[in-house]
Design a protein around this motif. Structure first.
Motif, PDB file in Angstrom:
ATOM      1  N   LEU A   4       0.819  -1.211   0.000  1.00 31.87           N
ATOM      2  CA  LEU A   4       0.000   0.000   0.000  1.00 31.87           C
ATOM      3  C   LEU A   4       0.854   1.263   0.000  1.00 31.87           C
ATOM      4  CD1 LEU A   4      -2.839  -0.992   2.499  1.00 31.87           C
ATOM      5  CD2 LEU A   4      -3.000  -0.792   0.019  1.00 31.87           C
ATOM      6  N   VAL A   5       2.150   1.133   0.309  1.00 37.57           N
ATOM      7  CA  VAL A   5       3.066   2.263   0.189  1.00 37.57           C
ATOM      8  C   VAL A   5       3.041   2.785  -1.241  1.00 37.57           C
ATOM      9  CG1 VAL A   5       5.509   2.917   0.167  1.00 37.57           C
ATOM     10  CG2 VAL A   5       4.566   1.643   2.106  1.00 37.57           C
ATOM     11  N   ASP A   6       3.181   1.867  -2.212  1.00 34.90           N
ATOM     12  CA  ASP A   6       3.120   2.265  -3.619  1.00 34.90           C
ATOM     13  C   ASP A   6       1.749   2.786  -3.992  1.00 34.90           C
ATOM     14  OD1 ASP A   6       5.755   1.810  -4.420  1.00 34.90           O
ATOM     15  OD2 ASP A   6       5.392  -0.324  -4.762  1.00 34.90           O
ATOM     16  N   SER A   7       0.705   2.135  -3.492  1.00 35.57           N
ATOM     17  CA  SER A   7      -0.656   2.565  -3.829  1.00 35.57           C
ATOM     18  C   SER A   7      -0.922   3.982  -3.343  1.00 35.57           C
ATOM     19  CB  SER A   7      -1.675   1.598  -3.208  1.00 35.57           C
ATOM     20  OG  SER A   7      -1.534   0.304  -3.753  1.00 35.57           O
ATOM     21  N   ALA A   8      -0.494   4.288  -2.111  1.00 39.45           N
ATOM     22  CA  ALA A   8      -0.715   5.629  -1.551  1.00 39.45           C
ATOM     23  C   ALA A   8      -0.011   6.683  -2.386  1.00 39.45           C
ATOM     24  CB  ALA A   8      -0.208   5.688  -0.106  1.00 39.45           C
ATOM     25  N   VAL A   9       1.161   6.329  -2.911  1.00 40.10           N
ATOM     26  CA  VAL A   9       1.930   7.285  -3.700  1.00 40.10           C
ATOM     27  C   VAL A   9       1.327   7.482  -5.081  1.00 40.10           C
ATOM     28  CG1 VAL A   9       4.152   7.662  -4.851  1.00 40.10           C
ATOM     29  CG2 VAL A   9       4.090   6.899  -2.459  1.00 40.10           C
TER      30      VAL A   9
END
Length: 417
Positions: A50-55
């Protein structure tokens, strides 16, 4: 277009190039954050992704409003607002660590990404247009080369400051829940100082841009009044949007999962993998941009893009099956050859858009949402077959789409009303 004298233009280009370095640096801390936060918050792989998704979801949400902002207020206003949001999100890492809240971390990353979206929507076309049109692609690749320098430095610096060696899992397992929580909280707190420094540097840059006289570029007024959807009459822009969606998806798959890929394929430690991410993958990405910029003096950008797309496809398929250190060298090769893709696709996509340039840039930046979607497919394929290497079928397909753009889709074509 009109600009002020050459000295002012050169200084403006230098300052814009610094922005490319800064957002490249923070983006390439994300592969360090993923394993770090996964451990600190005892997350599943899906939760850590979700780190990538949030970005990258931020790019989809903010890019279009950013384009309207640039159209109304100009490039300078957009750059300053982007830097302010970038700094704010960086400072929010401090309360996120203090509160031990993964959700708060994701919010902070989203705010940073909102700032980056505005910066990229402004800086990419600005660097492309700040000079002779015939050298736009070469100029943008030069600026993006410093984004590659950041890709080299960020994993090396991040691994030593953020990805510290914590207590072994067997010792954590013997602790009481409270003691374990305190130990993991101490690990999570390692992000506070680097992001405080990052936010402060960005704030200083915002002040510099506020006071500097940035040449405002005026695009030729070729667009007609009407709906913003009229921008899609440019067929080469549509192809660029699709190509950029798949390119960013491929890049995020390769960069964000590299540590997991390297430890699986070679059995090395995470910190050793992070060193390969910086000195190997990041360095290749940086050198590839400088080399690609040089080659564009002799080879037309679409031709070079097509050659590189074929090479990346071949290497991605090889990465699915080859193990040992050779697998790392294969990924290093992919990083080298994919390095020119983002700026080349971008500059070819906004070519001859006239007054539609800022809005067209917004839609290309929106397509960066591929970085939020395609890694999920990469992860699903990896989980389905129990082998992260097989996830490389996703980048292989992405590079195939880019090949089509390079051969056919880049050709300027506008449907007349």
């Amino acid at each position: 277009m009109t600009t002020s004298k050459k000295g002012s233009t050169n200084f403006a280009f230098i300052m814009i190039t610094i922005l490319f370095f800064m957002w490249g640096f923070v983006h390439n801390l994300d592969p360090i954050l993923i394993p770090h936060l996964k451990r600190a918050f005892s997350l599943t792989t899906l939760q850590a992704s979700l780190v990538d998704s949030a970005v990258f979801i931020a790019y989809f949400v903010v890019a279009l409003p950013a384009g309207f902002l640039l159209k109304k207020k100009g490039y300078k206003a957009g750059i300053i607002l982007g830097l302010m949001l970038f700094a704010l999100g960086s400072y929010l890492f401090i309360p996120s660590a203090n509160l031990q809240s993964y959700t708060f971390f994701l919010v902070a990353l989203f705010i940073i990404a909102c700032g980056l979206t505005i910066l990229e929507t402004a800086a990419n076309p600005y660097a492309s247009l700040l000079g002779p049109p015939e050298k736009a692609t070469q100029r943008l690749n030069l600026a993006q080369s410093f984004n590659g320098l950041a890709a080299t430095l960020a994993p090396i610096v991040g691994a030593r400051i953020i990805l510290t060696e914590g207590l072994p899992e067997e010792k954590l397992a013997l602790m009481t829940p409270d003691a374990r929580q305190l130990a993991l909280a101490a690990e999570a707190a390692t992000v506070k100082m680097p992001y405080f420094i990052l936010g402060s540097v960005i704030l200083i840059l915002a002040v510099i841009f506020f006071f500097m006289k940035l040449p405002e570029i005026k695009e030729e007024d070729k667009a007609t009044q009407g709906s913003s959807l009229a921008v899609f009459r440019h067929k080469h822009l549509n192809w660029a949007i699709a190509a950029q969606f798949f390119y960013v998806g491929a890049q995020v798959c390769i960069f964000s999962f590299f540590i997991l890929y390297a430890t699986h394929a070679t059995g090395i430690s995470e910190i050793k993998a992070a060193e390969y991410a910086g000195f190997g993958v990041g360095m290749a990405f940086m050198v590839g941009r400088f080399v690609g910029t040089f080659f564009m003096k002799f080879v037309k950008p679409p031709v070079l893009l097509a050659i590189y797309a074929v090479l990346c496809m071949t290497l991605s398929i090889s990465a699915m099956y080859i193990t040992g250190l050779a697998s790392i060298y294969i990924v290093i090769g992919i990083a080298f050859f994919m390095s020119i893709m983002f700026p080349t696709i971008f500059s070819l996509g906004i070519k001859e858009l006239g007054e539609d340039t800022k809005l067209g840039s917004s839609f290309i930046i929106m397509s960066i949402v591929g970085g939020a979607i395609l890694p999920l497919i990469f992860g699903h394929v990896s989980d389905l077959y129990g082998n992260i290497q097989l996830g490389y079928i996703v980048p292989a397909f992405c590079f195939f789409v880019i090949l089509i753009f390079a051969v056919h889709g880049h050709k300027v074509s506008t449907v007349k009303k």
